[in-house]
Design an enzyme around this catalytic site. Structure first.
Site, PDB file in Angstrom:
ATOM      1  N   ASP A 128     -19.811  14.755   5.177  1.00  0.00           N
ATOM      2  CA  ASP A 128     -19.629  14.614   6.623  1.00  0.00           C
ATOM      3  C   ASP A 128     -20.387  13.384   7.121  1.00  0.00           C
ATOM      4  O   ASP A 128     -21.499  13.112   6.669  1.00  0.00           O
ATOM      5  CB  ASP A 128     -20.156  15.865   7.341  1.00  0.00           C
ATOM      6  CG  ASP A 128     -19.543  16.033   8.719  1.00  0.00           C
ATOM      7  OD1 ASP A 128     -18.854  17.032   8.962  1.00  0.00           O
ATOM      8  OD2 ASP A 128     -19.756  15.139   9.579  1.00  0.00           O
ATOM      9  N   SER A 154     -11.033  14.879  16.155  1.00  0.00           N
ATOM     10  CA  SER A 154     -10.161  16.019  16.455  1.00  0.00           C
ATOM     11  C   SER A 154      -9.829  16.228  17.936  1.00  0.00           C
ATOM     12  O   SER A 154      -9.137  17.183  18.259  1.00  0.00           O
ATOM     13  CB  SER A 154     -10.813  17.290  15.902  1.00  0.00           C
ATOM     14  OG  SER A 154     -11.994  17.585  16.629  1.00  0.00           O
ATOM     15  N   THR A 195      -2.602  20.198  11.735  1.00  0.00           N
ATOM     16  CA  THR A 195      -2.401  20.817  13.043  1.00  0.00           C
ATOM     17  C   THR A 195      -0.916  21.020  13.354  1.00  0.00           C
ATOM     18  O   THR A 195      -0.071  20.283  12.838  1.00  0.00           O
ATOM     19  CB  THR A 195      -3.048  19.922  14.131  1.00  0.00           C
ATOM     20  OG1 THR A 195      -2.621  20.365  15.408  1.00  0.00           O
ATOM     21  CG2 THR A 195      -2.629  18.464  13.987  1.00  0.00           C
ATOM     22  N   ASP A 196      -0.638  21.967  14.249  1.00  0.00           N
ATOM     23  CA  ASP A 196       0.747  22.156  14.710  1.00  0.00           C
ATOM     24  C   ASP A 196       1.187  21.008  15.627  1.00  0.00           C
ATOM     25  O   ASP A 196       2.381  20.846  15.895  1.00  0.00           O
ATOM     26  CB  ASP A 196       0.903  23.505  15.434  1.00  0.00           C
ATOM     27  CG  ASP A 196      -0.006  23.672  16.639  1.00  0.00           C
ATOM     28  OD1 ASP A 196      -0.870  22.791  16.893  1.00  0.00           O
ATOM     29  OD2 ASP A 196       0.126  24.690  17.348  1.00  0.00           O
ATOM     30  N   GLU A 197       0.217  20.193  16.085  1.00  0.00           N
ATOM     31  CA  GLU A 197       0.563  19.123  17.032  1.00  0.00           C
ATOM     32  C   GLU A 197       1.461  18.061  16.391  1.00  0.00           C
ATOM     33  O   GLU A 197       2.111  17.297  17.094  1.00  0.00           O
ATOM     34  CB  GLU A 197      -0.712  18.483  17.598  1.00  0.00           C
ATOM     35  CG  GLU A 197      -1.590  19.514  18.268  1.00  0.00           C
ATOM     36  CD  GLU A 197      -2.694  18.931  19.130  1.00  0.00           C
ATOM     37  OE1 GLU A 197      -2.541  17.823  19.646  1.00  0.00           O
ATOM     38  OE2 GLU A 197      -3.713  19.618  19.275  1.00  0.00           O
ATOM     39  N   TYR A 226      -3.897  11.239  18.350  1.00  0.00           N
ATOM     40  CA  TYR A 226      -4.479  12.244  17.444  1.00  0.00           C
ATOM     41  C   TYR A 226      -3.406  12.836  16.537  1.00  0.00           C
ATOM     42  O   TYR A 226      -3.522  12.814  15.304  1.00  0.00           O
ATOM     43  CB  TYR A 226      -5.167  13.365  18.245  1.00  0.00           C
ATOM     44  CG  TYR A 226      -5.460  14.600  17.416  1.00  0.00           C
ATOM     45  CD1 TYR A 226      -6.380  14.567  16.364  1.00  0.00           C
ATOM     46  CD2 TYR A 226      -4.792  15.817  17.657  1.00  0.00           C
ATOM     47  CE1 TYR A 226      -6.634  15.696  15.587  1.00  0.00           C
ATOM     48  CE2 TYR A 226      -5.039  16.948  16.879  1.00  0.00           C
ATOM     49  CZ  TYR A 226      -5.959  16.878  15.851  1.00  0.00           C
ATOM     50  OH  TYR A 226      -6.209  17.993  15.074  1.00  0.00           O
ATOM     51  N   SER A 227      -2.312  13.359  17.144  1.00  0.00           N
ATOM     52  CA  SER A 227      -1.318  14.047  16.307  1.00  0.00           C
ATOM     53  C   SER A 227      -0.604  13.065  15.385  1.00  0.00           C
ATOM     54  O   SER A 227      -0.243  13.409  14.260  1.00  0.00           O
ATOM     55  CB  SER A 227      -0.336  14.851  17.158  1.00  0.00           C
ATOM     56  OG  SER A 227       0.288  14.049  18.125  1.00  0.00           O
ATOM     57  N   LYS A 236      -2.837  12.596  12.415  1.00  0.00           N
ATOM     58  CA  LYS A 236      -2.802  13.770  11.533  1.00  0.00           C
ATOM     59  C   LYS A 236      -1.472  13.808  10.775  1.00  0.00           C
ATOM     60  O   LYS A 236      -1.430  14.148   9.593  1.00  0.00           O
ATOM     61  CB  LYS A 236      -2.996  15.065  12.338  1.00  0.00           C
ATOM     62  CG  LYS A 236      -4.384  15.269  12.906  1.00  0.00           C
ATOM     63  CD  LYS A 236      -5.478  15.404  11.861  1.00  0.00           C
ATOM     64  CE  LYS A 236      -5.406  16.700  11.086  1.00  0.00           C
ATOM     65  NZ  LYS A 236      -6.592  16.824  10.163  1.00  0.00           N
ATOM     66  N   LYS A 257     -13.932  21.079  23.981  1.00  0.00           N
ATOM     67  CA  LYS A 257     -12.633  21.718  23.779  1.00  0.00           C
ATOM     68  C   LYS A 257     -12.474  22.840  24.805  1.00  0.00           C
ATOM     69  O   LYS A 257     -13.468  23.400  25.277  1.00  0.00           O
ATOM     70  CB  LYS A 257     -12.531  22.280  22.348  1.00  0.00           C
ATOM     71  CG  LYS A 257     -12.700  21.222  21.262  1.00  0.00           C
ATOM     72  CD  LYS A 257     -11.423  20.448  21.004  1.00  0.00           C
ATOM     73  CE  LYS A 257     -11.593  19.248  20.105  1.00  0.00           C
ATOM     74  NZ  LYS A 257     -12.034  19.496  18.766  1.00  0.00           N
TER      75      LYS A 257
HETATM   76  P1  NAD Z   1     -14.616  18.956  14.612  1.00  0.00           P
HETATM   77  O1  NAD Z   1     -14.364  17.760  15.462  1.00  0.00           O
HETATM   78  O2  NAD Z   1     -15.380  20.104  15.167  1.00  0.00           O
HETATM   79  O3  NAD Z   1     -15.365  18.504  13.264  1.00  0.00           O
HETATM   80  C1  NAD Z   1     -14.918  17.442  12.491  1.00  0.00           C
HETATM   81  C2  NAD Z   1     -16.021  17.047  11.511  1.00  0.00           C
HETATM   82  O4  NAD Z   1     -15.489  15.972  10.704  1.00  0.00           O
HETATM   83  C3  NAD Z   1     -17.274  16.501  12.202  1.00  0.00           C
HETATM   84  O5  NAD Z   1     -18.448  17.085  11.683  1.00  0.00           O
HETATM   85  C4  NAD Z   1     -17.234  14.995  11.913  1.00  0.00           C
HETATM   86  O6  NAD Z   1     -18.516  14.410  11.772  1.00  0.00           O
HETATM   87  C5  NAD Z   1     -16.464  14.966  10.591  1.00  0.00           C
HETATM   88  N1  NAD Z   1     -15.799  13.671  10.407  1.00  0.00           N
HETATM   89  C6  NAD Z   1     -14.925  13.062  11.261  1.00  0.00           C
HETATM   90  N2  NAD Z   1     -14.561  11.865  10.792  1.00  0.00           N
HETATM   91  C7  NAD Z   1     -15.219  11.699   9.615  1.00  0.00           C
HETATM   92  C8  NAD Z   1     -15.291  10.643   8.668  1.00  0.00           C
HETATM   93  N3  NAD Z   1     -14.628   9.492   8.856  1.00  0.00           N
HETATM   94  N4  NAD Z   1     -16.071  10.799   7.569  1.00  0.00           N
HETATM   95  C9  NAD Z   1     -16.788  11.933   7.389  1.00  0.00           C
HETATM   96  N5  NAD Z   1     -16.789  12.956   8.262  1.00  0.00           N
HETATM   97  C10 NAD Z   1     -16.016  12.838   9.366  1.00  0.00           C
HETATM   98  O7  NAD Z   1     -13.180  19.424  14.098  1.00  0.00           O
HETATM   99  P2  NAD Z   1     -12.632  20.901  13.872  1.00  0.00           P
HETATM  100  O8  NAD Z   1     -12.202  21.459  15.165  1.00  0.00           O
HETATM  101  O9  NAD Z   1     -13.595  21.639  13.020  1.00  0.00           O
HETATM  102  O10 NAD Z   1     -11.316  20.566  13.024  1.00  0.00           O
HETATM  103  C11 NAD Z   1     -11.350  20.516  11.605  1.00  0.00           C
HETATM  104  C12 NAD Z   1      -9.978  20.123  11.101  1.00  0.00           C
HETATM  105  O11 NAD Z   1      -9.001  21.044  11.549  1.00  0.00           O
HETATM  106  C13 NAD Z   1      -9.511  18.744  11.592  1.00  0.00           C
HETATM  107  O12 NAD Z   1      -8.855  18.107  10.529  1.00  0.00           O
HETATM  108  C14 NAD Z   1      -8.527  19.073  12.706  1.00  0.00           C
HETATM  109  O13 NAD Z   1      -7.552  18.059  12.814  1.00  0.00           O
HETATM  110  C15 NAD Z   1      -7.944  20.382  12.211  1.00  0.00           C
HETATM  111  N6  NAD Z   1      -7.466  21.259  13.297  1.00  0.00           N
HETATM  112  C16 NAD Z   1      -8.329  21.691  14.264  1.00  0.00           C
HETATM  113  C17 NAD Z   1      -7.858  22.539  15.270  1.00  0.00           C
HETATM  114  C18 NAD Z   1      -8.782  23.062  16.343  1.00  0.00           C
HETATM  115  O14 NAD Z   1      -8.289  23.754  17.236  1.00  0.00           O
HETATM  116  N7  NAD Z   1     -10.082  22.815  16.295  1.00  0.00           N
HETATM  117  C19 NAD Z   1      -6.509  22.916  15.301  1.00  0.00           C
HETATM  118  C20 NAD Z   1      -5.669  22.429  14.298  1.00  0.00           C
HETATM  119  C21 NAD Z   1      -6.165  21.620  13.283  1.00  0.00           C
END
Ligand code: NAD
Length: 362
Positions: free
Chosen positions: A44, A96, A145-147, A170-171, A174, A209
């Site tokens: 991370d 995200s 993501t579903d997006e 974003y989407s 992804k 969020k």
């Molecule tokens: P978040 O933003 O809470 O956490 C993301 C983590 O990734 C952070 O700790 C950040 O430091 C790390 N990160 C980002 N870019 C990085 C990089 N270049 N190198 C190393 N670390 C990096 O996100 P989340 O809500 O936990 O989402 C996790 C995953 O799930 C994401 O891929 C997101 O697209 C997907 N997702 C999330 C949701 C949601 O509702 N939260 C829904 C669908 C999909």
């Protein structure tokens, strides 16, 4: 029907989780630390959205190792894979937040597209060097993501066969990462799995969020902003149910396949806000009408109208469905934030995020 979601995680198993200091990744790691003796490596970059304070209360924290690097550093990612030597990789690291992608798309291209490319490249090198048995068992699970599927009208559902139609930076980033993961499977035989899930909610979500943002605003008697008419619909998925789904997919999913994961919790934003206000009216401040804080504000540019997921594939193939209903999970979540106001304060202070509106500065 597959049931034992921890069976593959033996004492000698090494798991690399990217983005494990984020909301979903943190929940995934806590589950493994609490239920297995596997060794967990968390790659991370530690961004504004990161938090590892929960490690202080975790069992088995000796089984956890932080690899503090940015996925954009390709050499460092190759070294991380070599050092961790994982049996499984769960890829959650991403920028995200849709609103931030409107203001600053370049960091989304860098982390979500270039970052995924660098990870795939490093995983390909690692995979090539595994012996026959480890190669057979190795999996890379990419969490998306579903997006990526765009926006629905008032009827219909997204499923694994829905064509991609992303509409926000974003989407789109992804979607690009999903295509890369699929391409690395078809071209280089990488044993990948992919999930596309709906909006998650639960403890430890950074308060930019919707759900934690609303709770925090309401607790502090700040205005509660609602974008547009508030009728945009999301299919809310409790984060612990999502982790069950991820564990089932990595353990029993069919290589190369994508699984859609929905929450069976379709609600529009206005309903969510009103539900939170009702919970606060009855369990936090009985003499105050929290709904009076609601203020309608200008809509998000390109705001997708409705997301809804048909989860029948994962339900049928892997016997997954959410364990509890949306309203119990929402009550649990609101109460968690009420009991953890210090946590909210700490993560906000650490990140410099003031709770102001994002996604208007472009
Ligand atoms: P978040 O933003 O809470 O956490 C993301 C983590 O990734 C952070 O700790 C950040 O430091 C790390 N990160 C980002 N870019 C990085 C990089 N270049 N190198 C190393 N670390 C990096 O996100 P989340 O809500 O936990 O989402 C996790 C995953 O799930 C994401 O891929 C997101 O697209 C997907 N997702 C999330 C949701 C949601 O509702 N939260 C829904 C669908 C999909």
């Amino acid at each position: 029907m597959p049931e034992d979601i921890y069976k593959i995680f033996k004492e000698e198993t090494k798991v690399l989780v990217t983005g494990g200091a984020g909301f979903i990744g943190g929940c995934f790691i806590r589950r493994l630390l609490n239920n297995t003796n596997a060794k967990i490596f968390n790659l991370d970059k530690l961004s504004y959205a990161s938090d590892l304070s929960w490690l202080n209360y975790s069992n088995n924290k000796d089984n956890f190792k932080l690899i503090n690097i940015n996925l954009k550093d390709s050499d460092a990612v190759i070294r991380a894979l070599k050092d961790a030597n994982p049996d499984y990789v769960i890829h959650l690291a991403a920028e995200s937040h849709v609103d931030r992608s409107i203001d600053n798309p370049s960091s989304f291209i860098e982390s979500n597209i270039v970052g995924t490319f660098n990870l795939l490249n490093a995983v390909k090198i690692h995979f090539k060097n595994l012996n026959h048995e480890r190669k057979n068992n190795f999996r890379l699970l990419h969490v998306s993501t579903d997006e990526v599927y765009g926006s629905l009208g008032s009827t219909g559902f997204f499923s694994e066969s829905t064509p991609y139609d992303p509409r926000s930076p974003y989407s789109a980033s992804k979607a690009a990462s999903d295509h890369l993961v699929n391409a690395w499977h078809h071209t280089y035989d990488l044993p990948i799995l992919l999930t596309n899930c709906s909006n998650n909610f639960g403890p430890y979500q950074f308060p930019e969020k919707l759900i934690p943002l609303i709770i925090n605003k309401a607790i502090n008697k700040n205005e509660i902003p609602i974008y547009g008419d508030g009728l945009n619909v999301r299919d809310w998925l409790f984060v612990e149910d999502h982790i069950d789904a991820l564990l089932k997919v990595i353990s029993f999913g069919n290589i190369g396949k994508c699984y859609c994961v929905g929450g069976f919790g379709e609600k529009n934003n206005l309903e969510i806000v009103k539900n939170i206000c009702e919970i606060l009216d009855s369990s936090f401040r009985r003499d105050f009408n929290h709904e009076s804080l609601i203020k309608f504000v200008k809509d998000r540019p390109g705001h997708d109208k409705r997301y809804s997921i048909d989860s029948s594939l994962i339900q049928k193939e892997l016997n997954w469905k959410p364990k509890t209903d949306f309203s119990s999970n929402l009550k649990f979540t609101v109460n968690w934030y009420l009991q953890n106001t210090k946590w909210i304060e700490n993560v906000l202070t650490k990140s410099d995020y003031l709770g102001t509106r994002l996604g208007t500065n472009f």
